[in-house]
Design an enzyme around this catalytic site. Structure first.
Site, PDB file in Angstrom:
ATOM      1  N   LYS A  54     -14.804   6.608   0.029  1.00  0.00           N
ATOM      2  CA  LYS A  54     -15.452   6.121   1.254  1.00  0.00           C
ATOM      3  C   LYS A  54     -16.126   7.277   1.987  1.00  0.00           C
ATOM      4  CE  LYS A  54     -12.255   2.225   1.683  1.00  0.00           C
ATOM      5  NZ  LYS A  54     -11.066   1.613   2.338  1.00  0.00           N
ATOM      6  N   GLN A 100      -6.499   2.788   6.412  1.00  0.00           N
ATOM      7  CA  GLN A 100      -6.383   2.488   4.978  1.00  0.00           C
ATOM      8  C   GLN A 100      -5.040   1.802   4.695  1.00  0.00           C
ATOM      9  OE1 GLN A 100      -8.769   2.821   2.711  1.00  0.00           O
ATOM     10  NE2 GLN A 100      -7.489   2.033   1.071  1.00  0.00           N
ATOM     11  N   ASP A 123     -13.441  -2.944   9.180  1.00  0.00           N
ATOM     12  CA  ASP A 123     -12.778  -3.666   8.095  1.00  0.00           C
ATOM     13  C   ASP A 123     -12.862  -5.180   8.296  1.00  0.00           C
ATOM     14  OD1 ASP A 123     -11.638  -2.473   5.839  1.00  0.00           O
ATOM     15  OD2 ASP A 123      -9.994  -1.585   6.994  1.00  0.00           O
TER      16      ASP A 123
HETATM   17  N1  GUN Z   1      -6.829  -1.239   0.889  1.00  0.00           N
HETATM   18  C1  GUN Z   1      -7.343  -2.007  -0.114  1.00  0.00           C
HETATM   19  N2  GUN Z   1      -8.475  -2.615   0.308  1.00  0.00           N
HETATM   20  C2  GUN Z   1      -8.675  -2.230   1.572  1.00  0.00           C
HETATM   21  C3  GUN Z   1      -9.690  -2.526   2.533  1.00  0.00           C
HETATM   22  O1  GUN Z   1     -10.641  -3.277   2.309  1.00  0.00           O
HETATM   23  N3  GUN Z   1      -9.542  -1.928   3.740  1.00  0.00           N
HETATM   24  C4  GUN Z   1      -8.504  -1.107   4.034  1.00  0.00           C
HETATM   25  N4  GUN Z   1      -8.444  -0.572   5.241  1.00  0.00           N
HETATM   26  N5  GUN Z   1      -7.546  -0.821   3.170  1.00  0.00           N
HETATM   27  C5  GUN Z   1      -7.640  -1.376   1.940  1.00  0.00           C
END
Ligand code: GUN
Length: 295
Positions: A54, A100, A123
């Site tokens: 990311k 996350q 998110d």
């Molecule tokens: N862990 C797995 N997928 C995601 C996501 O889309 N957002 C976040 N914050 N954590 C994740």
């Protein structure tokens, strides 16, 4: 292989090209680039790897991304306090804030996520953003769900009037994707079925799908016998399985048995290189949107 490939990596590259220009325009107008803060708790290898992707993608389009780390021993109060401090811009302007997942099991995940202000929730997990999506006026759409819809639109896979079957009922993927497919307009107007671990006759339901999305995290769950010939099959699973022939001793696979399903499906997304890169691209788009909405 009969199916055409849903190449998420290539599409994500094209989306990044567009975002790079838009980010530059924003930065010129506002005097700083959009800024994303990612909270990473503990040392889980998979989470660390996703966060790294990311941050790297953000850098490629000119978004300023900071990863704020917290130790695995942090408690819920401390993480809520951290998110609240970020929301007061104490670590610099935080247009987008992402925690996350998964968080360590002793943490009340919902409380931590709820501490992210709705207008910075890139998110799309905040109840306000989930509510807006369910009412057909989306603001921040959860990135993976948005990525799946975008992938199908880009490939020209028709959803209107078609039967979309989603395996998985998570708040992150299954539920928001069902709302997108059922919503009005491009990439929507589908008839939607959500399947889960208690569904009876999963294979029979899947065989009726024109669009089949697997999002549960079970390698090999979807086999050729569960797929209607010509269907579009989208694999959201990311599973690490042992592979003695690989240098690392393991490899990534999805929830779909790619080799056999590719002989039956009309379209199929690979793992890696399918939905994963689009999830990241949608996060970048949400971050730019958050920065723009704030100005
Ligand atoms: N862990 C797995 N997928 C995601 C996501 O889309 N957002 C976040 N914050 N954590 C994740």
């Amino acid at each position: 292989m009969k199916a055409r490939l849903l190449d998420g990596k290539a599409l994500a590259g094209r989306i990044e090209d567009t975002l790079r220009d838009e980010v530059q325009t924003f930065a010129k107008m506002v005097g700083r680039p959009p800024r994303l803060v990612v909270v990473l708790v503990g040392e889980m290898a998979a989470s660390a790897s996703y966060v790294k992707s990311k941050a790297a993608a953000a850098a490629r389009v000119g978004i300023d991304a900071e990863v704020v780390r917290a130790p695995v021993t942090a408690d819920t109060e401390q993480l809520v306090g951290l998110v609240e401090a970020l929301s007061r811009d104490e670590h610099g302007p935080a247009d987008g804030i992402l925690v996350q997942l998964p968080l360590p099991t002793h943490i009340d995940t919902q409380r931590v996520l709820d501490a992210v202000p709705a207008e910075r929730d890139v998110d799309g997990f905040h109840p306000e953003n989930a509510g807006l999506l369910s009412q057909g006026r989306p603001r921040f759409v959860p990135c993976t769900a948005a990525g799946v819809q975008r992938m199908l639109i880009d490939a020209g896979v028709e959803t209107a009037g078609k039967h979309a079957v989603i395996i998985g009922r998570s708040d992150i993927v299954g539920k928001p994707l069902a709302l997108l497919f059922a919503g009005r307009g491009k990439g929507g107007d589908a008839t939607v079925t959500i399947c889960h671990s208690r569904s009876e006759d999963l294979a029979g339901i899947c065989r009726k799908a024109d669009i089949l999305v697997a999002a549960v995290g079970k390698p090999g769950l979807v086999t050729a016998g569960m797929v209607k010939p010509g269907a579009a099959v989208v694999d959201v699973g990311i599973n690490r399985v042992a592979d003695p022939s690989a240098a690392s001793g393991s490899r990534l696979v999805g929830d779909v048995d790619f080799a056999s399903v590719a002989e039956v499906a009309g379209w199929i997304s690979p793992v890696p290189g399918g939905v994963g890169p689009l999830t990241v691209a949608m996060l970048l788009a949400n971050t730019l949107l958050a920065a723009e909405l704030r100005m």
